[in-house]
Motif scaffolding. Structure first.
Motif, PDB file in Angstrom:
ATOM      1  N   UNK A 297     -33.758  22.602   9.728  1.00 31.47           N
ATOM      2  CA  UNK A 297     -34.290  23.906  10.096  1.00 31.47           C
ATOM      3  C   UNK A 297     -33.109  24.851  10.279  1.00 31.47           C
ATOM      4  N   UNK A 298     -33.099  25.934   9.500  1.00 32.44           N
ATOM      5  CA  UNK A 298     -31.976  26.867   9.599  1.00 32.44           C
ATOM      6  C   UNK A 298     -32.366  28.084  10.418  1.00 32.44           C
ATOM      7  N   UNK A 299     -31.526  28.442  11.361  1.00 31.70           N
ATOM      8  CA  UNK A 299     -31.773  29.631  12.179  1.00 31.70           C
ATOM      9  C   UNK A 299     -30.650  30.613  11.936  1.00 31.70           C
ATOM     10  N   UNK A 300     -30.968  31.849  11.852  1.00 32.96           N
ATOM     11  CA  UNK A 300     -29.911  32.845  11.900  1.00 32.96           C
ATOM     12  C   UNK A 300     -30.423  34.050  12.628  1.00 32.96           C
TER      13      UNK A 300
ATOM     14  N   UNK B 288     -40.029  12.192  10.275  1.00 31.21           N
ATOM     15  CA  UNK B 288     -38.677  12.350   9.752  1.00 31.21           C
ATOM     16  C   UNK B 288     -37.748  12.820  10.856  1.00 31.21           C
ATOM     17  N   UNK B 289     -36.513  12.389  10.827  1.00 30.74           N
ATOM     18  CA  UNK B 289     -35.545  12.975  11.743  1.00 30.74           C
ATOM     19  C   UNK B 289     -35.263  14.414  11.330  1.00 30.74           C
ATOM     20  N   UNK B 290     -34.944  15.258  12.290  1.00 31.33           N
ATOM     21  CA  UNK B 290     -34.716  16.654  11.930  1.00 31.33           C
ATOM     22  C   UNK B 290     -33.506  17.244  12.611  1.00 31.33           C
ATOM     23  N   UNK B 291     -32.923  18.194  11.903  1.00 31.83           N
ATOM     24  CA  UNK B 291     -31.696  18.822  12.379  1.00 31.83           C
ATOM     25  C   UNK B 291     -31.941  20.321  12.457  1.00 31.83           C
ATOM     26  N   UNK B 292     -31.455  20.930  13.522  1.00 31.60           N
ATOM     27  CA  UNK B 292     -31.556  22.380  13.605  1.00 31.60           C
ATOM     28  C   UNK B 292     -30.151  22.956  13.487  1.00 31.60           C
ATOM     29  N   UNK B 293     -29.973  23.803  12.480  1.00 33.88           N
ATOM     30  CA  UNK B 293     -28.659  24.358  12.197  1.00 33.88           C
ATOM     31  C   UNK B 293     -28.689  25.844  12.523  1.00 33.88           C
ATOM     32  N   UNK B 294     -27.820  26.263  13.426  1.00 39.35           N
ATOM     33  CA  UNK B 294     -27.772  27.685  13.770  1.00 39.35           C
ATOM     34  C   UNK B 294     -26.577  28.318  13.079  1.00 39.35           C
ATOM     35  N   UNK B 295     -26.840  29.312  12.249  1.00 34.13           N
ATOM     36  CA  UNK B 295     -25.758  30.001  11.550  1.00 34.13           C
ATOM     37  C   UNK B 295     -25.506  31.298  12.273  1.00 34.13           C
TER      38      UNK B 295
ATOM     39  N   UNK C 145     -23.685  32.455   3.578  1.00 35.88           N
ATOM     40  CA  UNK C 145     -24.566  31.611   4.379  1.00 35.88           C
ATOM     41  C   UNK C 145     -25.262  30.598   3.496  1.00 35.88           C
ATOM     42  N   UNK C 146     -25.634  31.036   2.287  1.00 34.02           N
ATOM     43  CA  UNK C 146     -26.398  30.157   1.398  1.00 34.02           C
ATOM     44  C   UNK C 146     -25.588  28.917   1.060  1.00 34.02           C
ATOM     45  N   UNK C 147     -24.345  29.118   0.656  1.00 33.69           N
ATOM     46  CA  UNK C 147     -23.574  27.931   0.281  1.00 33.69           C
ATOM     47  C   UNK C 147     -23.277  27.084   1.511  1.00 33.69           C
TER      48      UNK C 147
ATOM     49  N   UNK D 276     -32.299  36.092   2.304  1.00 26.10           N
ATOM     50  CA  UNK D 276     -31.567  34.837   2.252  1.00 26.10           C
ATOM     51  C   UNK D 276     -32.410  33.699   1.688  1.00 26.10           C
ATOM     52  N   UNK D 277     -33.708  33.680   2.069  1.00 26.60           N
ATOM     53  CA  UNK D 277     -34.505  32.540   1.597  1.00 26.60           C
ATOM     54  C   UNK D 277     -34.643  32.551   0.094  1.00 26.60           C
ATOM     55  N   UNK D 278     -34.658  33.781  -0.496  1.00 24.66           N
ATOM     56  CA  UNK D 278     -34.757  33.844  -1.952  1.00 24.66           C
ATOM     57  C   UNK D 278     -33.473  33.336  -2.591  1.00 24.66           C
ATOM     58  N   UNK D 279     -32.347  33.735  -2.011  1.00 22.91           N
ATOM     59  CA  UNK D 279     -31.066  33.252  -2.552  1.00 22.91           C
ATOM     60  C   UNK D 279     -30.976  31.737  -2.398  1.00 22.91           C
ATOM     61  N   UNK D 280     -31.539  31.258  -1.307  1.00 27.40           N
ATOM     62  CA  UNK D 280     -31.507  29.824  -1.046  1.00 27.40           C
ATOM     63  C   UNK D 280     -32.325  29.069  -2.079  1.00 27.40           C
TER      64      UNK D 280
END
Lengths: 888, 237
Positions: free
Chosen positions: A255-258, A279-286, A319-321, A351-355
């Motif tokens: 899960x990406x947060x910005x 599933x295990x999950x990770x939250x990534x804060x950018x 951010x995308x890369x 960003x989601x489109x670039x992603x």
């Protein structure tokens, strides 16, 4: 990989084992108040009691329902404790009383309850965790709307915001969940009959809450929670028993947060998605590292509560890369992102489109914005407004204007617009994008107003001025925004470099520390200088209690409330105190130092006087430093253990040396005895009368010497095992000296003995056997250094209630630095068998015996050269002769 | 039996020196005494004794050093007195040039037997190519061996060299180090397995039993000794 899947998953097995000595948690789960959870729990308790289980009620709210109250009868209740808060008294569950009572099973109603301030934990579920940790089973009740991850769903369904929430991880730890289920019709009927407890102030809302549609939805949720739970138990079993076929390749959710997305909602959604797919999950804060974002921080804490792995990264480039790199590295299968708000979409492709364009290997879920939550004020992450960068921008433009006038009149500069580029650049250098934007617009207007014809208007007449103005606006905007961004990135890099350097410094300094204290001091001072908080390090002392080892600024002890928090953090291996949920009234926050499952102690931090609270970035740095500190202390402990082992082997070496020297002492007389005896036997006829007598004399004196060694050895053994019983008696010192002399007959033949005993020291109280042996050993020692027959003196005097007996010989004496060591058992051993036999044990025994009698022994210099041994024995009373019958 | 040879007794214990003086004098030797290593070196230089009896536990010097310094000029035999714990120092002293050792405590006959071997064997060995050791007769020139008057089976070159080395020092202990360096060379000082194998072969060919040795006796931790009729005298350890 295939192998791994057929082997029982160690984590699953460990979790099972971990449960063994913990108490079992059973949750009675209901869809809404009034379904009868408490009633059901009490019935189950009665059943358990009938089975002979020791049940007590920790806390139970009946809300005046009679049939529920009837069930309280017959079960022991632990009295509640009264807590005062803002002049009101609250009856809370008495956690310590329950732990002290230590039943087999305790009933704790309403798991999601928040404790009133002043109780150890902020939440009741924390109390329950502590009870479980003590090995006590718990029955508890819970309504489905209190489950953290369902919180916002419930809010959307019912329109009621529930404040008391329970982290999902707690429900996951429940060993058993029982759904207490009634149909919505029955529940509504109960509500009408007044059988459901409704707080007055919420009466109106509650009526809406109890609408049929709401109840159906809540009921479905409760049943689904239970069903998912069954599913997971099944999976746990399969993993624990290596049933591989049904276990598909693992999914992992990221899960990406910005900044700008509704972080909390993303986290909750992520949790539900992760749960559904197990599933295990990770939250990534950018984020632009270095700038604290409270909303993001809150979302990360929520994610942690919901059981996610969290990570915050400062992004300087794309951010995308960054997201895609992270996802690849962590083997993520699905990425969840939100959409940014519309304004930002104007400037860039979202960003989601670039992603989606870049991340073709991943399943990407985009969550649409939620208008309702987005509109709620205070929920949107908002940076604190500061006018300073804007004011500076205005100032720069104002400064540029006189310069512009000067240039305009003095020099024929083709295009004055460049002068106004300067304030834009200066503003961008602050790294503040909005301020840079505002400054460029301001510069545009200033230039337009004052320097384009016609002056002092915003209108333009020259065509090329229009073009210049248009380009100026575009360039200044681009330059301003790019410059500000660049600056922010530089700041971010500086911040991350600062952290890296702090960590490096910390490790380097700590590793070069030489002592425990040194190391502790390095830890606290480094934490303080890196995070700017007051720091204290507590480690368990010999008795197993936490004590302050070092503090920066130096501190000797902490207040009792903080002590309790420290103790709790240490025992439970979780943080406690300031800004946590446990014992938050403490000034300090305590972080446990855990390395290799060893709790080394706790590190406490508190804000510096007048300082700011800890920023999110510093908090992460603090976590890293604490991990490092734990490892470093673990290392110190291991070094200490190694040193201890070395000391032990040193002692062992001395012991061996002692043994060999003792065997030397025993063997030397035997060599003479056997040699002399065998000479007499074999060469008898060839030996003259004098020599024969001398050989016989050797045999007998050496046999006596041997006996003395054996006696010494036995005495040593007695001393060593502490089996020495002292028997005090009145005795005549002259008798004891005579007895010692008698025992040394043959040895002292050539030695003159001068005995002087003061009249008041003639009759003393001591153990006769021990004192005799002491004198024998001292005289024997003295005789050894007077081979020429010099006089040995024995003196006894009474000084300050102690009898002092001195034995002096005019031999070579003992150099001052060796005086204390001659009484050392190992002294003899260290010099090996180079010395004449029997020079060691005797003095060690003297000290042992004298000390057993409560006395002291010392050695000094005899007046006129030689050694003077002095023993002093306490004489608490003079011999009492008053009852002596008078002689006629 | 007594030949009046002068013996230097070095020991720091008065009682031990006393009985050694009495017993050795009674056995016909002339005795001089020393208490320390330095004294021993001085007396050995001024009194020129035929043999030195040296205790290893001296207050000033260790036994090995005394032997090394003695060996600079002293050619007579040196007998070591030691306790059992002194293994390492004892072997060091033997390797440094001492000729034999006696373990304390000892009976006087054992000591006298060793003294006789040391004092007698020295001049006689190299004179004749044939060594007569009671039941064992070794012809160094013809490289033949006879046991109990009967010629034994043939020996390999190394086996004979080994036997000859022990025989030249008959009655005295030869350390492992001495054997290895003399027969196999200085590079093989640690290869004690050679020694075990060859000694085993020698014993088999001589018909010797290690448990009740007639010819080659193992001195545990030190080396080997080829027994002479004197060694078998009663009282030997």
């Amino acid at each position: 990989m295939v192998d791994d899947d057929t082997r029982p998953d160690p984590d699953a097995l460990l979790a099972e084992v971990g449960r063994a000595d913990r108490g079992r948690l059973k949750v009675f789960l209901g869809a809404a108040p009034g379904v009868g959870k408490t009633y059901e729990m009490l019935r189950a308790a009665h059943e358990a009691k009938a089975d002979g289980v020791d049940v007590v009620i920790g806390i139970c709210e009946t809300h005046g329902r009679r049939d529920t109250e009837a069930l309280l009868v017959g079960i022991e209740a632990v009295p509640r404790t009264l807590v005062s808060y803002r002049d009101r008294k609250f009856a809370e569950m008495d956690l310590d009383a329950i732990l002290a009572r230590a039943p087999k099973l305790v009933l704790v109603d309403e798991l999601a309850h928040s404790n009133v301030e002043g109780v150890r934990h902020a939440k009741r579920w924390q109390d329950v965790m502590e009870i479980l940790a003590a090995g006590i089973d718990v029955y508890t009740t819970l309504n489905v709307q209190h489950i953290e991850s369902l919180n916002d769903v419930v809010e959307r369904i019912s329109g009621i915001k529930v404040r008391e929430t329970l982290p999902d991880a707690i429900l996951e730890r429940a060993d058993e969940i029982e759904v207490v289920d009634v149909t919505p019709e029955v529940l509504q009927k109960r509500l009408r009959e007044g059988k459901v407890y409704v707080p007055e102030q919420a009466a109106h809302a509650m009526t809406r809450f109890f609408s049929r549609g709401n109840l159906t939805a809540l009921r479905e949720m409760a049943l689904r929670v239970a069903a998912e739970r069954v599913d997971r138990d099944m999976l746990d079993f399969m993993r624990g028993h290596a049933v591989a076929s049904a276990w598909p390749a693992r999914e992992r959710l990221l899960v990406c947060l910005w900044s700008g997305v509704d972080a909390e909602r993303l986290v909750r959604t992520g949790k539900r998605m992760a749960d559904r797919s197990h599933a295990p999950w990770i939250v990534l804060a950018l984020g632009a590292a270095g700038r604290a974002d409270p909303a993001m921080e809150k979302a990360l804490m929520l994610a942690e509560q919901l059981g996610a792995e969290t990570e915050a990264v400062g992004v300087a480039g794309s951010s995308v890369s960054a997201i895609l790199d992270y996802a690849r590295r962590r083997n993520v299968s699905r990425i969840v992102v939100g959409t940014a708000h519309r304004l930002s979409r104007l400037f860039r492709r979202p960003l989601h489109e670039r992603l989606i364009a870049g991340g073709d290997a991943f399943e990407i879920t985009v969550l649409g914005g939620d208008e309702r939550t987005a509109a709620t004020p205070g929920q949107r992450p908002r940076e604190e407004f500061s006018p300073k960068p804007y004011l500076l921008g205005v100032l720069y433009v104002a400064l540029a204007m006189p310069f512009g006038f000067f240039v305009d009149t003095a020099l024929p500069l083709a295009n004055l617009s460049l002068v106004f580029m300067a304030p834009v650049l200066a503003s961008a250098a602050q790294g503040h994008v909005p301020a840079a934007t505002v400054t460029s617009v301001l510069a545009f207007f200033a230039y337009n107003y004052f320097f384009t014809e016609p002056r002092l208007t915003l209108s333009v007449i020259r065509h090329y001025d229009v073009l210049t103005l248009a380009f100026f606006l575009v360039f200044s905007l681009v330059v301003g925004i790019l410059g500000a961004r660049l600056n922010a990135q530089v700041a971010a890099m500086r911040q991350s470099e600062r952290h890296t350097r702090a960590l490096y410094e910390f490790t380097r300094k700590a590793l070069s520390a030489t002592s425990d204290y040194d190391m502790a001091w390095t830890v606290v001072s480094q934490v303080r200088s890196s995070v700017a908080v007051e720091t204290v390090l507590l480690t368990p002392d010999a008795s197993g209690r936490l004590a302050v080892l070092a503090g920066s600024p130096p501190i000797d002890e902490i207040d009792p409330a903080s002590e309790a928090a420290a103790e709790w953090a240490w025992r439970q291996g979780q943080r406690a105190g300031w800004s946590t949920n446990t014992l938050p009234s403490s000034q300090w926050m305590f972080l446990p130092l855990v390395a290799r499952e060893h709790s080394q102690g706790v590190l406490g931090v508190r804000r510096e006087e007048g300082g700011e609270s800890v920023s999110a970035a510093d908090r992460r740095l603090l976590d890293t430093l604490v991990d490092q500190a734990a490892l470093i202390l673990e290392r110190a402990r291991m070094i200490a253990e190694t040193a201890e082992a070395q000391r032990y082997s040193q002692t062992e070496k001395l012991r061996t040396a002692l043994l060999s020297s003792v065997s030397h002492d025993l063997r030397t007389p035997l060599v003479s005895i056997i040699g002399a005896a065998s000479t007499l036997e074999a060469l008898g006829p060839y030996i003259g009368e004098t020599d024969r007598r001398e050989l016989l004399h050797t045999v007998s004196t050496e046999a006596v010497r041997l006996n003395r060694f054996i006696q010494n050895l036995l005495d040593m053994t007695r001393l060593g095992y502490g089996a020495l019983a002292v028997r005090r008696d009145w005795l005549d010192l002259a008798d004891v000296v005579a007895a010692a002399r008698e025992r040394l007959k043959g040895r002292l033949d050539r030695t003159e003995l001068a005995v002087r005993i003061a009249p008041e020291a003639a009759v003393i109280e001591a153990d006769p056997t021990l004192l005799e042996q002491v004198l024998v050993n001292l005289l024997d020692n003295a005789a050894r250094y007077c081979p020429g027959g010099e006089a040995v003196e024995v003196e006894a005097t009474l000084v300050d209630g102690r009898v002092v007996i001195a034995v002096s010989d005019p031999g070579p004496g003992i150099p001052p630095e060796k005086r204390e060591r001659v009484f050392d058992l190992f002294w003899r051993a260290e010099s090996g068998d180079r010395q004449g036999a029997g020079t060691g044990l005797g003095l060690a025994i003297v000290r042992g015996f004298v000390e057993a009698m409560g006395g002291r022994v010392s050695v000094g210099e005899r007046a006129g050269g030689g050694a003077r041994f002095e023993i002093s024995l306490p004489q608490p009373r003079a011999p009492d002769l008053s009852h002596e019958p008078a002689h006629a | 039996m007594p030949d009046g040879a002068k013996i230097l007794v070095v020991d720091d214990d008065d009682a031990i020196r006393k009985f050694l003086r009495i017993s050795l004098t009674a056995s016909g030797y002339a005795v001089i005494e020393a208490r320390t290593g330095e004294q021993a070196l001085a007396k050995a230089a001024t009194e020129s004794p035929a043999l030195v009896v040296l205790d290893l536990g001296l207050p000033d010097l260790d036994g090995r050093e005394v032997v090394v310094r003695l060996r600079d000029w002293f050619t007579g035999p040196v007998l070591i007195l030691s306790v059992r714990a002194d293994e390492i120092e004892k072997v060091a002293a033997l390797d440094a040039g001492a000729d034999d050792y006696v373990v304390k405590p000892f009976g006087i006959q054992e000591l006298l037997a060793r003294l006789r071997v040391l004092l007698r064997s020295r001049p006689s060995v190299s004179a004749s190519p044939v060594l007569d050791l009671g039941a064992l007769r070794i012809d160094l020139a013809a490289r033949t061996v006879a046991v109990d008057g009967r010629p034994s089976v043939a020996f390999t070159r190394k086996e004979f060299d080994l036997l000859a080395l022990l025989a030249r020092n008959a009655g005295k202990v030869v350390t492992q180090r001495q054997i290895l360096s003399e027969i196999w060379g200085a590079a093989h000082l640690a290869d004690t397995q050679y020694l075990r194998v060859y000694i085993g072969q020698l014993r088999a060919k001589l018909g010797d039993d290690p448990a009740a040795a007639r010819f080659i006796r193992t001195e545990p931790g030190v080396g080997y000794r080829l027994l002479t009729p004197e060694n078998e005298a009663p009282g030997g350890s």
